[in-house]
Design an enzyme around this catalytic site. Sequence first.
Site, PDB file in Angstrom:
ATOM      1  N   HIS A 133      -4.015 -40.279 -48.462  1.00 17.71           N
ATOM      2  CA  HIS A 133      -4.586 -39.340 -47.499  1.00 17.71           C
ATOM      3  C   HIS A 133      -3.659 -39.009 -46.325  1.00 17.71           C
ATOM      4  O   HIS A 133      -4.070 -39.024 -45.159  1.00 17.71           O
ATOM      5  CB  HIS A 133      -5.931 -39.870 -46.988  1.00 17.71           C
ATOM      6  CG  HIS A 133      -7.001 -39.925 -48.040  1.00 17.71           C
ATOM      7  ND1 HIS A 133      -7.065 -39.054 -49.094  1.00 17.71           N
ATOM      8  CD2 HIS A 133      -8.082 -40.764 -48.202  1.00 17.71           C
ATOM      9  CE1 HIS A 133      -8.122 -39.336 -49.852  1.00 17.71           C
ATOM     10  NE2 HIS A 133      -8.739 -40.366 -49.337  1.00 17.71           N
ATOM     11  N   HIS A 207     -13.406 -34.852 -46.690  1.00 12.86           N
ATOM     12  CA  HIS A 207     -13.773 -36.162 -47.232  1.00 12.86           C
ATOM     13  C   HIS A 207     -15.193 -36.577 -46.833  1.00 12.86           C
ATOM     14  O   HIS A 207     -15.458 -37.744 -46.544  1.00 12.86           O
ATOM     15  CB  HIS A 207     -12.753 -37.206 -46.763  1.00 12.86           C
ATOM     16  CG  HIS A 207     -12.654 -38.402 -47.641  1.00 12.86           C
ATOM     17  ND1 HIS A 207     -13.722 -39.254 -47.881  1.00 12.86           N
ATOM     18  CD2 HIS A 207     -11.612 -38.918 -48.332  1.00 12.86           C
ATOM     19  CE1 HIS A 207     -13.319 -40.228 -48.676  1.00 12.86           C
ATOM     20  NE2 HIS A 207     -12.045 -40.053 -48.970  1.00 12.86           N
ATOM     21  N   GLU A 341     -14.520 -34.626 -53.309  1.00 14.13           N
ATOM     22  CA  GLU A 341     -13.374 -34.121 -52.544  1.00 14.13           C
ATOM     23  C   GLU A 341     -12.658 -33.088 -53.410  1.00 14.13           C
ATOM     24  O   GLU A 341     -11.977 -33.452 -54.362  1.00 14.13           O
ATOM     25  CB  GLU A 341     -12.425 -35.274 -52.200  1.00 14.13           C
ATOM     26  CG  GLU A 341     -13.085 -36.412 -51.450  1.00 14.13           C
ATOM     27  CD  GLU A 341     -12.390 -37.756 -51.705  1.00 14.13           C
ATOM     28  OE1 GLU A 341     -11.178 -37.865 -51.471  1.00 14.13           O
ATOM     29  OE2 GLU A 341     -13.066 -38.691 -52.152  1.00 14.13           O
TER      30      GLU A 341
HETATM   31  C1  GLA Z   1     -10.667 -41.658 -51.488  1.00 17.63           C
HETATM   32  C2  GLA Z   1     -10.025 -42.599 -52.418  1.00 17.63           C
HETATM   33  C3  GLA Z   1     -10.766 -43.869 -52.444  1.00 17.63           C
HETATM   34  C4  GLA Z   1     -10.910 -44.434 -51.053  1.00 17.63           C
HETATM   35  C5  GLA Z   1     -11.525 -43.410 -50.148  1.00 17.63           C
HETATM   36  C6  GLA Z   1     -11.529 -43.866 -48.716  1.00 17.63           C
HETATM   37  O1  GLA Z   1     -11.801 -41.140 -52.013  1.00 17.63           O
HETATM   38  O2  GLA Z   1      -9.871 -42.079 -53.717  1.00 17.63           O
HETATM   39  O3  GLA Z   1     -10.103 -44.786 -53.273  1.00 17.63           O
HETATM   40  O4  GLA Z   1      -9.663 -44.801 -50.579  1.00 17.63           O
HETATM   41  O5  GLA Z   1     -10.818 -42.224 -50.215  1.00 17.63           O
HETATM   42  O6  GLA Z   1     -12.035 -45.138 -48.563  1.00 17.63           O
END
Ligand code: GLA
Length: 376
Positions: A133, A207, A341
């Site tokens: 991210h 997210h 997402e």
């Molecule tokens: C995304 C990732 C997950 C996790 C979340 C945040 O969705 O794919 O593995 O890291 O973000 O916790």
Amino acid sequence: MKTGRLILLTATALVMIGLDSCGTNKAKEMVTTEDFGSFEGKEVFLYTLTNKQGDIIKLTNYGATIVEISVPDRDGNKANVTFGYDSFDGYLNGDLYFGKVVGQYANRIAKGKFTLDDVEYTLALNNGPNTLHGGPTGWHSRVWTAEVLKNTDYPAVKFTYNKPDMEEGYPGNVVAEVVYTWTDDNEIIMDYKVTTDRRTVLNITNHAYFNLHGAGVGDILDHEVLIRASAFTPVDSTLIPTGELRPVEGTPFDFRTPHLVGERIGEEYDQLVLGGGYDHNFVLDNVEQVDAEVYDPSTGRVLQVITDQPGVQLYTGNFLNGTQTGRGGKVYQYRSGLCLETQHYPDSPNQASFPSVILTPEEPFLTSTTYKFGVR
Ligand code: GLA
């Protein structure tokens, strides 16, 4: 007959003009702004957008974040259905990306390295051996500038982040814009535009976590999910795609017809074991208007996801563990929220067969995702 039709048309036009000007005026009034905090010398605000139904969403310019979505169930009872914090401190201390816009590269980049135009770039590792991210100080942790839009049909706020060249290791002075519009049909329309002055890589998403009972009320295993995707991208033990596009046919990843999240999540299927549940990118068919849908049979609430992005990560809150206390003192337990997402595939900069994520100065990246709430 003709005259009658003319009168009807004129009357309709007058009503439309009336509605339009009324809507426009209202749109201005229907965004209120309050102080939320400050960070690195920049002011952080909380925006409340109210539509004609009287339903609200709240946003903040810290991370261009969705803080709250308050929508009715089938009996008209309203509840907040997304994860957020009451205070700005919550956002500073929380690290699970609740409602945030994630960039410059949403999802994972293997070993924090990618090569672009024969130059290798190195990123901070913040998720085991990988970058997640956009790195520890990605776009989710920045104060964006904000503008309440005027003369729009619906309440709308635009957030802009100017990312300096090489911040978090990504080349390019990048300008990211997201416009949130909250329509009278309870749609959050997220229109993104991203430009750069130098070739770079980009993957942008929101997210938000959803629980259609109401955030903090039970888990999401009883939510029914539909995803119009014929394939998904299997991962290794660090959640990096192997490069395979695996057909969902005959697997617990086949959500082309609705299934409860909990129906197959406990199966000994290799990818569910590796992911600790669903934490995977689905390769969207992009053939119908609605790409994904979540339905809560108990409240009747429905969330529809409409996007032009090629993928969507279904994440079933497998890392939630009750350490986060959200709005109204609600505690977010294991699997009490799910994310959809919309995105390009994870680790695309290192996967030549995946759709390109290269952003060039010549062509802005434009994308739109809608979260639409209703009942049935
Ligand atoms: C995304 C990732 C997950 C996790 C979340 C945040 O969705 O794919 O593995 O890291 O973000 O916790």
